[in-house]
Scaffold this active site. Structure first.
Site, PDB file in Angstrom:
ATOM      1  N   ASN A  81       1.195  18.806 -21.000  1.00 43.71           N
ATOM      2  CA  ASN A  81       0.899  17.833 -22.057  1.00 43.71           C
ATOM      3  C   ASN A  81       0.834  18.461 -23.442  1.00 43.71           C
ATOM      4  OD1 ASN A  81       0.642  15.226 -20.784  1.00 43.71           O
ATOM      5  ND2 ASN A  81      -1.035  16.167 -19.638  1.00 43.71           N
TER       6      ASN A  81
ATOM      7  N   HIS B 254       1.201  16.257 -26.456  1.00 44.32           N
ATOM      8  CA  HIS B 254       1.117  14.858 -26.021  1.00 44.32           C
ATOM      9  C   HIS B 254      -0.119  14.140 -26.549  1.00 44.32           C
ATOM     10  CE1 HIS B 254       4.372  16.138 -23.483  1.00 44.32           C
ATOM     11  NE2 HIS B 254       4.449  14.993 -22.845  1.00 44.32           N
TER      12      HIS B 254
ATOM     13  N   LYS C  51       8.876  22.785 -14.249  1.00 47.39           N
ATOM     14  CA  LYS C  51       7.992  21.665 -13.892  1.00 47.39           C
ATOM     15  C   LYS C  51       7.655  21.716 -12.398  1.00 47.39           C
ATOM     16  CE  LYS C  51       6.506  17.078 -14.384  1.00 47.39           C
ATOM     17  NZ  LYS C  51       6.505  15.846 -15.114  1.00 47.39           N
TER      18      LYS C  51
ATOM     19  N   GLU D 266      10.944  17.726 -24.689  1.00 45.66           N
ATOM     20  CA  GLU D 266      10.297  18.155 -23.433  1.00 45.66           C
ATOM     21  C   GLU D 266      10.922  19.463 -22.928  1.00 45.66           C
ATOM     22  OE1 GLU D 266       7.622  16.674 -22.444  1.00 45.66           O
ATOM     23  OE2 GLU D 266       7.741  14.528 -22.922  1.00 45.66           O
TER      24      GLU D 266
ATOM     25  N   ARG E  25      -1.787  21.845 -14.554  1.00 44.39           N
ATOM     26  CA  ARG E  25      -0.750  20.859 -14.885  1.00 44.39           C
ATOM     27  C   ARG E  25      -0.933  20.256 -16.274  1.00 44.39           C
ATOM     28  NH1 ARG E  25       2.102  16.203 -11.105  1.00 44.39           N
ATOM     29  NH2 ARG E  25       3.245  15.228 -12.809  1.00 44.39           N
TER      30      ARG E  25
ATOM     31  N   HIS F  41       9.022   8.413 -27.137  1.00 44.51           N
ATOM     32  CA  HIS F  41       8.020   9.328 -26.578  1.00 44.51           C
ATOM     33  C   HIS F  41       8.332  10.781 -26.965  1.00 44.51           C
ATOM     34  CE1 HIS F  41       5.208  11.039 -23.669  1.00 44.51           C
ATOM     35  NE2 HIS F  41       6.201  11.779 -23.195  1.00 44.51           N
TER      36      HIS F  41
ATOM     37  N   LYS G 259       4.096  11.445 -11.246  1.00 43.61           N
ATOM     38  CA  LYS G 259       3.232  10.589 -12.080  1.00 43.61           C
ATOM     39  C   LYS G 259       3.963   9.274 -12.313  1.00 43.61           C
ATOM     40  CE  LYS G 259       0.364  13.794 -14.693  1.00 43.61           C
ATOM     41  NZ  LYS G 259       0.016  14.301 -16.034  1.00 43.61           N
TER      42      LYS G 259
ATOM     43  N   GLU H 268      -3.260  17.566 -11.225  1.00 42.48           N
ATOM     44  CA  GLU H 268      -3.772  17.933 -12.545  1.00 42.48           C
ATOM     45  C   GLU H 268      -5.254  18.252 -12.538  1.00 42.48           C
ATOM     46  OE1 GLU H 268      -1.756  15.952 -15.836  1.00 42.48           O
ATOM     47  OE2 GLU H 268      -3.549  16.200 -17.040  1.00 42.48           O
TER      48      GLU H 268
ATOM     49  N   ARG I  98       0.813  -1.240   0.000  1.00 44.65           N
ATOM     50  CA  ARG I  98       0.000   0.000   0.000  1.00 44.65           C
ATOM     51  C   ARG I  98       0.841   1.282   0.000  1.00 44.65           C
ATOM     52  NH1 ARG I  98      -2.819  -3.277   3.608  1.00 44.65           N
ATOM     53  NH2 ARG I  98      -4.581  -4.273   2.559  1.00 44.65           N
TER      54      ARG I  98
ATOM     55  N   HIS J 247       0.765  10.879 -28.125  1.00 46.10           N
ATOM     56  CA  HIS J 247       0.363   9.564 -27.620  1.00 46.10           C
ATOM     57  C   HIS J 247      -0.334   8.758 -28.712  1.00 46.10           C
ATOM     58  CE1 HIS J 247       0.384  10.775 -23.080  1.00 46.10           C
ATOM     59  NE2 HIS J 247       1.575  10.457 -23.524  1.00 46.10           N
TER      60      HIS J 247
HETATM   61  P1  NAD Z   1      13.537   5.091 -21.674  1.00 44.22           P
HETATM   62  O1  NAD Z   1      13.329   4.965 -20.237  1.00 44.22           O
HETATM   63  O2  NAD Z   1      13.050   3.995 -22.554  1.00 44.22           O
HETATM   64  O3  NAD Z   1      15.095   5.310 -21.947  1.00 44.22           O
HETATM   65  C1  NAD Z   1      15.549   5.439 -23.250  1.00 44.22           C
HETATM   66  C2  NAD Z   1      16.690   4.458 -23.575  1.00 44.22           C
HETATM   67  O4  NAD Z   1      17.904   4.961 -23.030  1.00 44.22           O
HETATM   68  C3  NAD Z   1      16.496   3.082 -22.993  1.00 44.22           C
HETATM   69  O5  NAD Z   1      17.007   2.142 -23.892  1.00 44.22           O
HETATM   70  C4  NAD Z   1      17.352   3.152 -21.741  1.00 44.22           C
HETATM   71  O6  NAD Z   1      17.760   1.896 -21.287  1.00 44.22           O
HETATM   72  C5  NAD Z   1      18.518   3.950 -22.246  1.00 44.22           C
HETATM   73  N1  NAD Z   1      19.301   4.655 -21.251  1.00 44.22           N
HETATM   74  C6  NAD Z   1      18.859   5.237 -20.109  1.00 44.22           C
HETATM   75  N2  NAD Z   1      19.836   5.954 -19.562  1.00 44.22           N
HETATM   76  C7  NAD Z   1      20.919   5.800 -20.345  1.00 44.22           C
HETATM   77  C8  NAD Z   1      22.238   6.318 -20.304  1.00 44.22           C
HETATM   78  N3  NAD Z   1      22.615   7.193 -19.376  1.00 44.22           N
HETATM   79  N4  NAD Z   1      23.113   5.949 -21.273  1.00 44.22           N
HETATM   80  C9  NAD Z   1      22.721   5.106 -22.259  1.00 44.22           C
HETATM   81  N5  NAD Z   1      21.484   4.616 -22.380  1.00 44.22           N
HETATM   82  C10 NAD Z   1      20.588   4.974 -21.424  1.00 44.22           C
HETATM   83  O7  NAD Z   1      12.887   6.432 -22.258  1.00 44.22           O
HETATM   84  P2  NAD Z   1      12.753   7.919 -21.661  1.00 44.22           P
HETATM   85  O8  NAD Z   1      12.695   8.783 -22.842  1.00 44.22           O
HETATM   86  O9  NAD Z   1      13.725   8.192 -20.608  1.00 44.22           O
HETATM   87  O10 NAD Z   1      11.312   7.905 -20.963  1.00 44.22           O
HETATM   88  C11 NAD Z   1      10.161   7.667 -21.705  1.00 44.22           C
HETATM   89  C12 NAD Z   1       9.066   7.201 -20.772  1.00 44.22           C
HETATM   90  O11 NAD Z   1       8.812   8.209 -19.808  1.00 44.22           O
HETATM   91  C13 NAD Z   1       7.763   6.908 -21.452  1.00 44.22           C
HETATM   92  O12 NAD Z   1       7.255   5.687 -20.971  1.00 44.22           O
HETATM   93  C14 NAD Z   1       6.858   8.057 -21.024  1.00 44.22           C
HETATM   94  O13 NAD Z   1       5.506   7.693 -20.974  1.00 44.22           O
HETATM   95  C15 NAD Z   1       7.405   8.369 -19.674  1.00 44.22           C
HETATM   96  N6  NAD Z   1       7.148   9.737 -19.226  1.00 44.22           N
HETATM   97  C16 NAD Z   1       6.616   9.907 -17.993  1.00 44.22           C
HETATM   98  C17 NAD Z   1       6.400  11.176 -17.509  1.00 44.22           C
HETATM   99  C18 NAD Z   1       5.895  11.373 -16.108  1.00 44.22           C
HETATM  100  O14 NAD Z   1       5.543  12.498 -15.736  1.00 44.22           O
HETATM  101  N7  NAD Z   1       5.883  10.334 -15.305  1.00 44.22           N
HETATM  102  C19 NAD Z   1       6.708  12.297 -18.296  1.00 44.22           C
HETATM  103  C20 NAD Z   1       7.257  12.087 -19.549  1.00 44.22           C
HETATM  104  C21 NAD Z   1       7.477  10.801 -20.013  1.00 44.22           C
HETATM  105  N1  GLY Z   2       4.566  14.937 -18.101  1.00 40.82           N
HETATM  106  C1  GLY Z   2       3.329  15.516 -17.733  1.00 40.82           C
HETATM  107  C2  GLY Z   2       3.144  15.682 -16.272  1.00 40.82           C
HETATM  108  O1  GLY Z   2       3.998  15.337 -15.494  1.00 40.82           O
HETATM  109  O2  GLY Z   2       2.135  16.148 -15.849  1.00 40.82           O
END
Ligand code: NAD
Ligand code: GLY
Length: 362
Positions: A245, A248, A227, A185, A241, A265, A143, A237, A121, A252
């Site tokens: 997006n 997005h 942010k 971003e 907030r 992404h 998030k 949100e 939990r 998406h």
């Molecule tokens: P990712 O986590 O897939 O990383 C991209 C690639 O880089 C992967 O292959 C990873 O293993 C590799 N990698 C990571 N660090 C590295 C490093 N230092 N050196 C070499 N390779 C490295 O992608 P991302 O772009 O970091 O994140 C995308 C995800 O984030 C999506 O799922 C998206 O929905 C999510 N997201 C969430 C929020 C939120 O607010 N929670 C906001 C934006 C995006």
């Molecule tokens: N990436 C959008 C949010 O964090 O709200």
């Protein structure tokens, strides 16, 4: 601890936490003050583990540190892979006092954070983002979640970390395509809320693409500041907030159409922001000159201008219908009132939207 370049606070009352940004932080920062009990579970993937796992393991002196290494990729941001975190926690007998540590990009951060939100939990977690996108966006704001085959990030929870540790040196091993995805971003913050940052980005884009350390640190700091500010004003949100997006909704739809992991992404967000700018111009809010300015900057960051070749306006409409911002079936989009000022609207003219989709689909 090495010299801290800068520190910010996400101001959320008793759930406030620091964002520590600097070079040489991994392996030299004692994170044990952010761990309540004696157990730590580091969650990472098979790409990041060989690069940085040993360094982060040494950040918890006096704690029992376990690790779970997941397969790498957006396509593994699912229930089955999430369950491997729970398996590891239960097999290693982690209690309610355990702390999870997300070491990796946004996929690992979102999944480890969601696991922390659910395990017994809810347990604390720490974000150690290693991609540009995760450093400027996903690690901040709480998030967390996973994808569903019918929609991205559809299963999740709000769960804030104890601390975000950003070591800018990790970007030196990042593939250039991932750097561009993170820059999408970064550009977003300039577009939605900070036109002086957008001006700065226009004069530093080449340095950023070339991974110049000082420029990257500045861009990360200004992005996190924006942010943190938005999240502090509207954590759950309820309104504001949603401007985070920008691009997005189109993005998406592109990601879901292409299949998770095919388009990054950030790449989808980059194209989505160009489409949102086009629609904002059709709605009479920004000028065509503004639109070209935005498009030029996004293209200079190495991002794609158009959606996948086979994607039709009908595909967009079908996929955008499951966006989380929608209320009672009404499509809600983030548009630009002007450059540096975004807002959410459910009142987009359907003819203008059809024209934007028609203009961008091949
Ligand atoms: P990712 O986590 O897939 O990383 C991209 C690639 O880089 C992967 O292959 C990873 O293993 C590799 N990698 C990571 N660090 C590295 C490093 N230092 N050196 C070499 N390779 C490295 O992608 P991302 O772009 O970091 O994140 C995308 C995800 O984030 C999506 O799922 C998206 O929905 C999510 N997201 C969430 C929020 C939120 O607010 N929670 C906001 C934006 C995006
Ligand atoms: N990436 C959008 C949010 O964090 O709200």
């Amino acid at each position: 601890m090495s010299e801290i370049f800068r520190e910010l606070t996400v101001d959320l009352g008793e759930r406030s936490y620091p964002i520590i940004i600097g070079s040489g932080l991994l392996g030299s920062t004692d994170l044990s003050p952010y761990v309540v009990g004696s157990q730590v579970m580091i969650v990472t993937n098979d790409t990041v583990a060989p690069l940085y796992l040993d360094k982060i393991r040494s950040s918890f002196p006096g704690k029992k540190v376990d690790t779970v290494v997941l397969p790498d990729g957006e396509k593994f941001k699912d229930w089955q892979t999430l369950n491997r975190i729970f398996d590891a926690l239960l097999e290693q007998r982690h209690s309610r006092k355990t702390t999870l540590v997300a070491l990796g990009g946004g996929v690992i951060g979102d999944m480890a954070g969601f696991a922390a939100a659910c395990y017994q939990r809810g347990v604390p977690f720490i974000q150690v983002p290693t991609t540009l996108l995760s450093q400027v966006d996903s690690s901040v704001g709480g998030k967390t979640g996973i994808n569903h085959p019918l929609g991205k990030n559809m299963i999740g929870a709000f769960h804030q970390p104890q601390v975000v540790l950003i070591d800018t040196d990790t970007l030196q091993t990042l593939p250039s395509r991932e750097v561009s995805a993170g820059l999408a971003e970064v550009i977003k913050y300039g577009l939605i809320r900070d036109v002086t940052f957008l001006d700065w980005l226009e004069s530093h884009m080449d340095a950023l693409v070339g991974l110049e350390a000082g420029s990257l640190a500045e861009a990360i700091y200004r992005s996190c500041a924006c942010k943190a500010d938005v999240v502090a004003l509207d954590e759950r949100e309820g309104g504001l907030r949603a401007i985070l997006n920008l691009g997005h909704t189109f993005g998406h739809a592109i990601e879901t159409f292409a299949g998770y992991g095919t388009w990054l992404h950030g790449e989808a967000v980059g194209t989505g922001m160009i489409m949102a700018a086009d629609l904002s111009a059709r709605e009479g809010m920004i000028s065509r000159e503004d639109y070209r300015r935005i498009t030029d900057l996004i293209l200079r960051a190495g991002l794609p201008e158009r959606p996948p070749e086979k994607m039709t306006p009908q595909d967009f409409m079908r996929l955008m219908a499951v966006d989380k911002k929608n209320v009672d079936g009404a499509l809600r989009l983030v548009l630009l009132r002007e450059v540096g000022d975004a807002f959410v609207t459910a009142d987009t003219d359907s003819g203008n939207l059809a024209e934007t989709l028609g203009a961008f689909c091949h």
